[in-house]
Motif scaffolding. Structure first.
Motif, PDB file in Angstrom:
ATOM      1  N   PHE A   1      -3.707  -6.403  -6.270  1.00 23.31           N
ATOM      2  CA  PHE A   1      -2.627  -7.337  -5.967  1.00 23.31           C
ATOM      3  C   PHE A   1      -1.420  -6.680  -5.295  1.00 23.31           C
ATOM      4  O   PHE A   1      -0.466  -7.355  -4.942  1.00 23.31           O
ATOM      5  CB  PHE A   1      -2.184  -8.061  -7.239  1.00 23.31           C
ATOM      6  N   LEU A   2      -1.449  -5.366  -5.148  1.00 19.36           N
ATOM      7  CA  LEU A   2      -0.333  -4.670  -4.508  1.00 19.36           C
ATOM      8  C   LEU A   2      -0.667  -4.425  -3.045  1.00 19.36           C
ATOM      9  O   LEU A   2      -1.686  -3.829  -2.730  1.00 19.36           O
ATOM     10  CB  LEU A   2      -0.044  -3.342  -5.214  1.00 19.36           C
ATOM     11  N   GLY A   3       0.202  -4.899  -2.175  1.00 17.35           N
ATOM     12  CA  GLY A   3      -0.090  -4.810  -0.747  1.00 17.35           C
ATOM     13  C   GLY A   3       1.044  -4.234   0.081  1.00 17.35           C
ATOM     14  O   GLY A   3       1.118  -4.510   1.274  1.00 17.35           O
ATOM     15  N   THR A   4       1.927  -3.468  -0.542  1.00 21.26           N
ATOM     16  CA  THR A   4       3.036  -2.872   0.213  1.00 21.26           C
ATOM     17  C   THR A   4       2.469  -2.022   1.344  1.00 21.26           C
ATOM     18  O   THR A   4       1.703  -1.092   1.103  1.00 21.26           O
ATOM     19  CB  THR A   4       3.920  -1.993  -0.702  1.00 21.26           C
ATOM     20  N   PRO A   5       2.820  -2.348   2.585  1.00 22.42           N
ATOM     21  CA  PRO A   5       2.280  -1.581   3.718  1.00 22.42           C
ATOM     22  C   PRO A   5       2.966  -0.224   3.863  1.00 22.42           C
ATOM     23  O   PRO A   5       4.122  -0.050   3.482  1.00 22.42           O
ATOM     24  CB  PRO A   5       2.590  -2.461   4.925  1.00 22.42           C
ATOM     25  N   ILE A   6       2.226   0.724   4.410  1.00 21.07           N
ATOM     26  CA  ILE A   6       2.803   2.027   4.746  1.00 21.07           C
ATOM     27  C   ILE A   6       3.088   1.969   6.239  1.00 21.07           C
ATOM     28  O   ILE A   6       2.176   2.082   7.055  1.00 21.07           O
ATOM     29  CB  ILE A   6       1.832   3.170   4.410  1.00 21.07           C
ATOM     30  N   GLU A   7       4.347   1.738   6.557  1.00 25.76           N
ATOM     31  CA  GLU A   7       4.724   1.584   7.960  1.00 25.76           C
ATOM     32  C   GLU A   7       4.810   2.927   8.670  1.00 25.76           C
ATOM     33  O   GLU A   7       4.486   3.047   9.840  1.00 25.76           O
ATOM     34  CB  GLU A   7       6.034   0.809   8.053  1.00 25.76           C
ATOM     35  N   GLU A   8       5.262   3.943   7.946  1.00 26.43           N
ATOM     36  CA  GLU A   8       5.317   5.311   8.464  1.00 26.43           C
ATOM     37  C   GLU A   8       4.922   6.249   7.340  1.00 26.43           C
ATOM     38  O   GLU A   8       5.286   6.031   6.190  1.00 26.43           O
ATOM     39  CB  GLU A   8       6.734   5.674   8.921  1.00 26.43           C
ATOM     40  N   LEU A   9       4.177   7.296   7.681  1.00 30.25           N
ATOM     41  CA  LEU A   9       3.811   8.263   6.657  1.00 30.25           C
ATOM     42  C   LEU A   9       5.064   8.985   6.173  1.00 30.25           C
ATOM     43  O   LEU A   9       5.831   9.503   6.985  1.00 30.25           O
ATOM     44  CB  LEU A   9       2.823   9.290   7.214  1.00 30.25           C
ATOM     45  N   PRO A  10       5.286   9.002   4.856  1.00 26.27           N
ATOM     46  CA  PRO A  10       6.470   9.688   4.339  1.00 26.27           C
ATOM     47  C   PRO A  10       6.307  11.198   4.479  1.00 26.27           C
ATOM     48  O   PRO A  10       5.262  11.747   4.140  1.00 26.27           O
ATOM     49  CB  PRO A  10       6.515   9.271   2.869  1.00 26.27           C
ATOM     50  N   THR A  11       7.340  11.858   5.006  1.00 23.84           N
ATOM     51  CA  THR A  11       7.254  13.310   5.186  1.00 23.84           C
ATOM     52  C   THR A  11       8.244  14.062   4.311  1.00 23.84           C
ATOM     53  O   THR A  11       8.072  15.251   4.082  1.00 23.84           O
ATOM     54  CB  THR A  11       7.510  13.693   6.667  1.00 23.84           C
ATOM     55  N   THR A  12       9.253  13.374   3.805  1.00 22.82           N
ATOM     56  CA  THR A  12      10.233  14.026   2.936  1.00 22.82           C
ATOM     57  C   THR A  12      10.166  13.404   1.547  1.00 22.82           C
ATOM     58  O   THR A  12       9.619  12.308   1.361  1.00 22.82           O
ATOM     59  CB  THR A  12      11.664  13.857   3.487  1.00 22.82           C
TER      60      THR A  12
END
Length: 91
Positions: free
Chosen positions: A31-42
């Motif tokens: 049920f969790l669908g938070t998109p990853i818009e940019e790969l986190p680098t920090t």
């Protein structure tokens, strides 16, 4: 508990039940669908994405499910970073 989460909990037989698809665990709950818009680098970017997913989990009642571990969000973020490093090393 949210009715959708409660119904899902009653149908739960094993951890694969929580996956988005048989090959994709997603954020640890279907049920969790938070998109990853940019790969986190920090660490700050990872914390921001963690907060977004955690807020979604809280608002949908996922945190009340005994099979859901919020630590899974950290595991996913760590795996994203490991995959990103591997890809950078391949180039």
């Amino acid at each position: 508990m949210n009715n959708i989460i409660a119904n899902c909990l009653r149908q739960w037989k094993n951890p694969k039940h929580c996956s988005l698809t048989p090959t994709c665990k997603g954020w640890g709950c279907r049920f969790l669908g938070t998109p990853i818009e940019e790969l986190p680098t920090t660490d700050k970017e990872k914390a921001k994405l963690f907060s977004k997913v955690y807020r979604e989990a809280k608002s949908k009642g996922v945190l009340e499910c005994p099979h859901y571990r919020s630590l899974f969000i950290d595991e996913v973020l760590e795996n994203i970073n490991e995959s990103n490093v591997t890809l950078q090393n391949m180039n």
